[in-house]
Design a protein around this motif. Structure first.
Motif, PDB file in Angstrom:
ATOM      1  N   ASN A  59      91.304  91.623 -61.462  1.00 12.98           N
ATOM      2  CA  ASN A  59      91.119  91.988 -60.062  1.00 12.98           C
ATOM      3  C   ASN A  59      91.971  93.211 -59.757  1.00 12.98           C
ATOM      4  O   ASN A  59      92.958  93.488 -60.442  1.00 12.98           O
ATOM      5  CB  ASN A  59      91.457  90.820 -59.131  1.00 12.98           C
ATOM      6  N   MET A  60      91.569  93.941 -58.738  1.00 12.93           N
ATOM      7  CA  MET A  60      92.176  95.237 -58.443  1.00 12.93           C
ATOM      8  C   MET A  60      93.663  95.115 -58.060  1.00 12.93           C
ATOM      9  O   MET A  60      94.483  95.942 -58.469  1.00 12.93           O
ATOM     10  CB  MET A  60      91.413  95.942 -57.319  1.00 12.93           C
ATOM     11  N   ALA A  87      87.431 100.402 -65.365  1.00 12.71           N
ATOM     12  CA  ALA A  87      87.391 101.806 -64.951  1.00 12.71           C
ATOM     13  C   ALA A  87      88.499 102.100 -63.941  1.00 12.71           C
ATOM     14  O   ALA A  87      89.164 103.151 -63.999  1.00 12.71           O
ATOM     15  CB  ALA A  87      86.026 102.132 -64.350  1.00 12.71           C
ATOM     16  N   TYR A  88      88.735 101.154 -63.040  1.00  9.08           N
ATOM     17  CA  TYR A  88      89.802 101.320 -62.053  1.00  9.08           C
ATOM     18  C   TYR A  88      91.168 101.335 -62.739  1.00  9.08           C
ATOM     19  O   TYR A  88      92.042 102.150 -62.399  1.00  9.08           O
ATOM     20  CB  TYR A  88      89.736 100.188 -61.024  1.00  9.08           C
ATOM     21  N   ALA A  89      91.359 100.446 -63.696  1.00  5.08           N
ATOM     22  CA  ALA A  89      92.631 100.393 -64.421  1.00  5.08           C
ATOM     23  C   ALA A  89      92.914 101.714 -65.122  1.00  5.08           C
ATOM     24  O   ALA A  89      94.052 102.215 -65.100  1.00  5.08           O
ATOM     25  CB  ALA A  89      92.602  99.253 -65.437  1.00  5.08           C
ATOM     26  N   GLN A  90      91.905 102.272 -65.738  1.00  5.49           N
ATOM     27  CA  GLN A  90      92.084 103.549 -66.423  1.00  5.49           C
ATOM     28  C   GLN A  90      92.426 104.661 -65.427  1.00  5.49           C
ATOM     29  O   GLN A  90      93.234 105.537 -65.732  1.00  5.49           O
ATOM     30  CB  GLN A  90      90.815 103.887 -67.212  1.00  5.49           C
ATOM     31  N   ALA A  91      91.830 104.582 -64.248  1.00  4.14           N
ATOM     32  CA  ALA A  91      92.142 105.582 -63.225  1.00  4.14           C
ATOM     33  C   ALA A  91      93.586 105.467 -62.750  1.00  4.14           C
ATOM     34  O   ALA A  91      94.168 106.451 -62.269  1.00  4.14           O
ATOM     35  CB  ALA A  91      91.189 105.418 -62.033  1.00  4.14           C
ATOM     36  N   GLN A  92      94.172 104.269 -62.903  1.00  2.00           N
ATOM     37  CA  GLN A  92      95.580 104.066 -62.541  1.00  2.00           C
ATOM     38  C   GLN A  92      96.526 104.385 -63.694  1.00  2.00           C
ATOM     39  O   GLN A  92      97.735 104.159 -63.590  1.00  2.00           O
ATOM     40  CB  GLN A  92      95.805 102.614 -62.092  1.00  2.00           C
ATOM     41  N   GLY A  93      95.989 104.874 -64.808  1.00  2.00           N
ATOM     42  CA  GLY A  93      96.817 105.246 -65.943  1.00  2.00           C
ATOM     43  C   GLY A  93      97.018 104.153 -66.974  1.00  2.00           C
ATOM     44  O   GLY A  93      97.847 104.295 -67.880  1.00  2.00           O
ATOM     45  N   LEU A  94      96.276 103.064 -66.849  1.00  2.00           N
ATOM     46  CA  LEU A  94      96.388 101.952 -67.787  1.00  2.00           C
ATOM     47  C   LEU A  94      95.349 102.089 -68.898  1.00  2.00           C
ATOM     48  O   LEU A  94      94.159 102.233 -68.621  1.00  2.00           O
ATOM     49  CB  LEU A  94      96.142 100.619 -67.073  1.00  2.00           C
ATOM     50  N   ASP A  95      95.801 102.032 -70.146  1.00  2.00           N
ATOM     51  CA  ASP A  95      94.858 101.857 -71.249  1.00  2.00           C
ATOM     52  C   ASP A  95      94.525 100.373 -71.337  1.00  2.00           C
ATOM     53  O   ASP A  95      95.389  99.512 -71.119  1.00  2.00           O
ATOM     54  CB  ASP A  95      95.466 102.333 -72.568  1.00  2.00           C
TER      55      ASP A  95
END
Length: 265
Positions: A59-60, A87-95
């Motif tokens: 979840n976000m 996709a949201y996680a990657q946008a936050q810098g998370l691999d």
């Protein structure tokens, strides 16, 4: 691809988050992978969502929380359909690395790696691993890779022994999730029962005593009707972190407290 990214994280001491699920399969998966990553030299912590407040899977809000602390997130027993969340996680810098055993949707999440035996392009001939079985196969691959790294400070003997020690968790999660005890699962659970019956986890040992399971005689039925319901009670009645803590602690006093709380639930 998953192993290479984790090796990089261990070598550079990045913080890794293992994102689990609140049932017995998810809890054992989380405990197993965190244990393996720590033994390999990783800086790692668990995240298990609240069943009521957050629901199943990614979840976000959780991603926002994790992104402030970690740079790599590995899911266990969840995530295969979390396309927008990844996709949201990657946008936050998370691999993100996904490990899951649930059915694959029309689109794979845009993660660095998606490890799931249900993928049509998976070379495995056995699709019915539990989430903990998939996490275990990743842990095996990682432990063997770490043992070959010149920069690793982990003992190769310890890493080899850990492959066997982790099988008690594989047995619990596989039986608890009602996976068929055939082929690969049968082998994993058979070896896992051997480990369970000589477990060095004080939490499991005390839980088995409380459940009336004699150490040395635990079988699949004991997991199904005595051990798994107590582990599942944490996520259903309180928070699954309680079961995770019981599986991971090496402190007998803490193990006793966790066992009493699970028994009450």
């Amino acid at each position: 691809a998953a192993v290479q990214r984790i090796l990089q994280a261990i070598r550079t001491q990045e913080v890794i988050c293992v994102y689990g699920d609140f049932d017995a399969d998810g809890g054992t998966s989380t405990a197993l992978l965190v244990h393996a990553l720590q033994a390999a030299g990783g800086q790692v912590g668990p995240y298990i969502p609240n069943r009521v407040d957050e629901g199943y899977g990614l979840n976000m809000d959780a991603i926002d929380h994790i992104a402030h602390k970690a740079s790599l997130m590995i899911t266990v027993d969840c995530g295969i359909r979390a396309v927008s969340e990844v996709a949201y996680a990657q946008a936050q810098g998370l691999d993100v690395i996904i490990t899951d055993h649930h059915s694959v949707g029309p689109v794979l999440p845009p993660a660095l790696a998606v490890v799931n035996p249900c993928r049509v392009d998976c070379p495995s001939r056995f699709e019915r691993l539990a989430g903990v079985g998939v996490a275990y196969r990743l842990a095996q691959a990682l432990l063997r890779a770490v043992a070959q790294q010149p920069w690793s400070t982990a003992s190769a003997d310890v890493l080899v022994a850990l492959e066997v020690e982790l099988l008690d968790l594989v047995a619990i999660g596989t039986v608890a999730d009602m996976m068929p005890l055939q082929q690969e699962n049968r082998s994993l659970v058979q070896r896992g029962l051997t480990q369970l019956n000589q477990t060095r986890r004080p939490g499991l040992e005390l839980l088995m005593q409380k459940a009336g399971v004699n150490k040395g005689s635990a079988d699949a039925a004991a997991i199904s009707f005595r051990i798994a319901p107590r582990i599942n009670a944490a996520g259903r009645m309180a928070h699954a972190k309680l079961a995770y803590d019981l599986l991971r602690t090496q402190d007998v006093t803490d193990a006793y407290a966790y066992t009493e709380r699970l028994e009450a639930l």
